[in-house]
Each structure stands twice: as structure tokens, then as C-alpha cells.
Write an enzyme that holds these catalytic residues in place. Structure first.
Site, PDB file in Angstrom:
ATOM      1  N   ARG A 100      53.654  99.191 -39.414  1.00  0.00           N
ATOM      2  CA  ARG A 100      53.864  97.749 -39.640  1.00  0.00           C
ATOM      3  C   ARG A 100      53.406  97.453 -41.054  1.00  0.00           C
ATOM      4  NH1 ARG A 100      52.075  92.643 -35.985  1.00  0.00           N
ATOM      5  NH2 ARG A 100      54.023  93.320 -35.040  1.00  0.00           N
ATOM      6  N   GLN A 130      60.611  94.525 -31.068  1.00  0.00           N
ATOM      7  CA  GLN A 130      60.522  93.234 -30.385  1.00  0.00           C
ATOM      8  C   GLN A 130      61.818  92.944 -29.640  1.00  0.00           C
ATOM      9  OE1 GLN A 130      57.890  90.799 -30.382  1.00  0.00           O
ATOM     10  NE2 GLN A 130      59.213  90.012 -28.774  1.00  0.00           N
TER      11      GLN A 130
HETATM   12  N1   CP Z   1      55.210  90.031 -31.232  1.00  0.00           N
HETATM   13  C1   CP Z   1      54.381  90.810 -31.951  1.00  0.00           C
HETATM   14  O1   CP Z   1      54.810  91.730 -32.663  1.00  0.00           O
HETATM   15  O2   CP Z   1      53.067  90.524 -31.788  1.00  0.00           O
HETATM   16  P1   CP Z   1      51.844  91.119 -32.630  1.00  0.00           P
HETATM   17  O3   CP Z   1      52.005  90.591 -34.036  1.00  0.00           O
HETATM   18  O4   CP Z   1      50.600  90.635 -31.970  1.00  0.00           O
HETATM   19  O5   CP Z   1      51.960  92.618 -32.621  1.00  0.00           O
HETATM   20  N1  NVA Z   2      57.972  86.462 -37.864  1.00  0.00           N
HETATM   21  C1  NVA Z   2      56.652  86.820 -37.404  1.00  0.00           C
HETATM   22  C2  NVA Z   2      56.733  87.708 -36.214  1.00  0.00           C
HETATM   23  C3  NVA Z   2      55.414  88.080 -35.603  1.00  0.00           C
HETATM   24  C4  NVA Z   2      55.533  89.026 -34.463  1.00  0.00           C
HETATM   25  C5  NVA Z   2      55.892  87.483 -38.530  1.00  0.00           C
HETATM   26  O1  NVA Z   2      56.473  88.308 -39.254  1.00  0.00           O
HETATM   27  O2  NVA Z   2      54.721  87.168 -38.712  1.00  0.00           O
END
Ligand code: CP
Ligand code: NVA
Length: 301
Positions: A100, A130
Site C-alpha cells: 500500500r 476492495q
Molecule cells: N477499506 C480499506 O482499505 O480500509 P483500510 O484503509 O483500513 O485498510
Molecule cells: N479513497 C480512500 C480509500 C480508503 C480505503 C483513500 O485512498 O484514503
């Protein structure tokens, strides 16, 4: 099947459907493969996470392996050493990498230089895991994933981009309700429109977006890395808030989805999020099952 899973469009329609079926089977306990037995998975996180980190750590363990969480404070990807060298080194230790981070291009470069599968656990551009979890949830609640109408309200960002990618593979009537200043990437939308079985509409009218839809979806108005824009975004997106009034415009059977974390009272009200149409915690649960299936698919390819 590709070595990596960086975007929904890495997979064909059939591969997406197979992964969904596999996730459903694993969730029911019909099969319990352990392709990570005796192996480690690197979980690299440059942004905060509850769902993604915990569901990957749990999923890796349930597939027989161990997850190793590491932040950019340690790696300093591309700064302390090149992305190429990080990819080479990690490939000597681990069976799988999830990452991430901010830049999608960094993830592409990491994957191109790694010998092991790389999974995108969210970038500024896409959040494919997701959306696989989301369609498992849709399948469970609505009994199908094809030809549904989906109103995505709010920011045309990474989660919307992954829904647009899905529309390029699965027939969908996907409507984005957003402001002129929070529009999605044009190329991603144009690519989705190449699927003649899908219809993509972008509107600045929230009622037009949600009229008689099967699914209302929302996400935070300011994503990770841009939280300083929250006031500006609130002014732009206020009329797209998912509330009782807007929900009335959707089908009676409509489900309400949110990838979470939610900023309650901003993009969604408490009443809707805790109300009978909401499936947000099923979505969160399904991240685990979806990601286990994604990992199994990549490790067995
Ligand atoms: N939806 C999602 O990716 O949640 P987190 O940011 O908590 O991982
Ligand atoms: N659009 C949001 C999604 C979080 C899961 C972000 O990138 O912060």
C-alpha cells in the site's frame, strides 16, 4: 493469469468470476488451501490501514504462511535504495508481496522487478482488492453481480477507478455523482466505456445518480495523503452525502456500501450507515475472503 494483481484490469472477466467463486467457497469452508505453507508474505504499508493490513495478515496465516509487516520508515522505497533492488532482495526471502503506497507507478516498478507475486493493497490510483471484496458482498446480498446499477457518490478517486475498471469486465450501469472538481481520470473512464455491455454516466446531480439504483456506494471525500483538503471537498461534495433523503430515490431493495473508514456525518449519515440497507461491515469482512482467493489464484497460477 498475470503474476501480479495491481488493478482489476489485470484480469479477464473469467478470472474475476473464478476468483469470486473461489472466495465464496473458501468463505463457506468448502476448501481450505494452504499455498503459503512455510512461507512469509511481506506486507509493506506506507499509509494507515485497519481492514487491509489485518485481513491480509489473517489471510496469510490462514493460507499457511506468516505475514511480515513493514513500513516505509524502514524501507524508504526508492530513497534508501532503488525499487529494483528492494524487489530483488524481497524475492529472495518471501513468497508474496503486498504493498500500500502513494504512487501506482512505484507498485508497477516493484512488480516488474520482483520474482514473486505483488498485490496492490491501495495506491492513489486503484484499490482492486476492495472491489473484489465488494462484489463478493454484492453477490451475497443481491444474488448476482451482472447488470446492476451502481451509484458511486463522492470523490472520483482510487475506489471509483477500480469500480470503473470492473465495469470494463462485468456488465454494469455505473453512475458517478460528483462535482466538477472531483472528477475521475478520463482515461480510466474511457477504457471502462470500451465494454459495450456497461454504461458509465457521470453526473453532478445526486438524484440523477441514485434514481432507482441497486447499489449506493460512497468513500471518504478526502483520501489518505490529502486530508488537508477535507473542508474544500466538503463544500464541493455536500449534496452527494448518502442520507435518508437520497436513499429514498434508490430501489427499496438497494444496498448501501462504503469501503470504510467512514467519516460519519460527512459522506454518510449515522442513520444510513447503521440502517437496514447498509452492508458496510459485510464488505469489511469480505476483504479477508476476497484477498485469500486473490492470493491462492496468484500462487497457483
Ligand atoms: N477499506 C480499506 O482499505 O480500509 P483500510 O484503509 O483500513 O485498510
Ligand atoms: N479513497 C480512500 C480509500 C480508503 C480505503 C483513500 O485512498 O484514503
Amino acid at each position: 493469469m498475470t503474476k501480479d494483481f495491481l488493478a482489476i484490469t489485470d484480469w479477464t472477466e473469467q478470472e474475476i468470476r473464478e476468483t469470486l467463486a473461489l472466495a465464496a467457497k473458501m468463505k463457506k469452508g468448502e476448501i481450505a488451501p494452504r499455498p503459503l505453507e512455510g512461507k512469509t508474505a511481506a506486507l509493506i504499508f506506507h499509509k494507515p490501514s485497519l481492514r487491509t493490513r489485518l485481513s491480509f495478515e489473517t489471510g496469510v496465516w490462514e493460507l499457511g504462511g506468516q505475514g511480515m509487516f513493514i513500513t516505509d520508515a524502514e524501507i524508504k522505497l526508492g530513497v534508501r535504495e532503488s525499487i529494483h533492488d528492494v524487489a530483488q532482495v524481497l524475492s529472495r526471502y518471501v513468497g508474496l508481496i503486498t504493498i500500500r503506497t502513494f504512487s501506482h507507478d512505484h507498485v508497477i516498478e516493484l512488480a516488474a522487478n520482483a520474482a514473486v507475486p505483488v498485490i496492490n493493497a491501495l495506491t492513489d490510483r486503484f484499490h482492486p482488492c476492495q472491489v473484489i471484496g465488494d462484489i463478493l458482498t454484492v453477490q451475497e446480498h443481491l444474488g448476482r453481480i451482472d447488470n446492476l446499477s451502481v451509484a458511486f457518490l463522492g470523490d472520483g478517486n482510487n475506489v471509483f477507478h477500480s469500480w470503473a475498471n470492473l465495469a470494463s469486465r462485468i456488465p454494469l450501469d455505473l453512475r458517478l455523482g460528483t462535482s466538477e472538481k472531483t472528477m475521475p481520470d478520463e482515461k480510466i473512464v474511457a477504457y471502462a466505456q470500451t465494454n459495450t455491455k456497461s454504461k458509465i454516466t457521470i453526473t453532478h446531480d445526486p438524484v440523477e445518480a441514485v434514481k432507482d439504483v441497486d447499489i449506493i456506494y460512497t468513500d471518504v471525500w478526502a483520501s489518505m495523503g490529502e486530508k488537508d483538503k477535507v473542508d474544500e471537498r466538503t463544500a464541493l461534495l455536500q449534496k452527494f452525502q448518502v442520507n435518508d433523503e437520497l436513499l429514498k430515490q434508490a430501489k427499496d431493495s438497494a444496498i448501501v456500501m462504503h469501503c470504510l473508514p467512514a467519516e460519519r456525518g460527512r459522506e454518510i449519515t449515522d442513520r444510513v450507515m447503521d440502517g437496514p440497507h447498509s452492508v458496510v461491515f459485510d464488505e469489511a469482512e469480505n476483504r479477508l475472503h476476497a484477498q485469500k482467493a486473490i492470493m491462492v489464484q496468484l500462487l497457483n497460477r
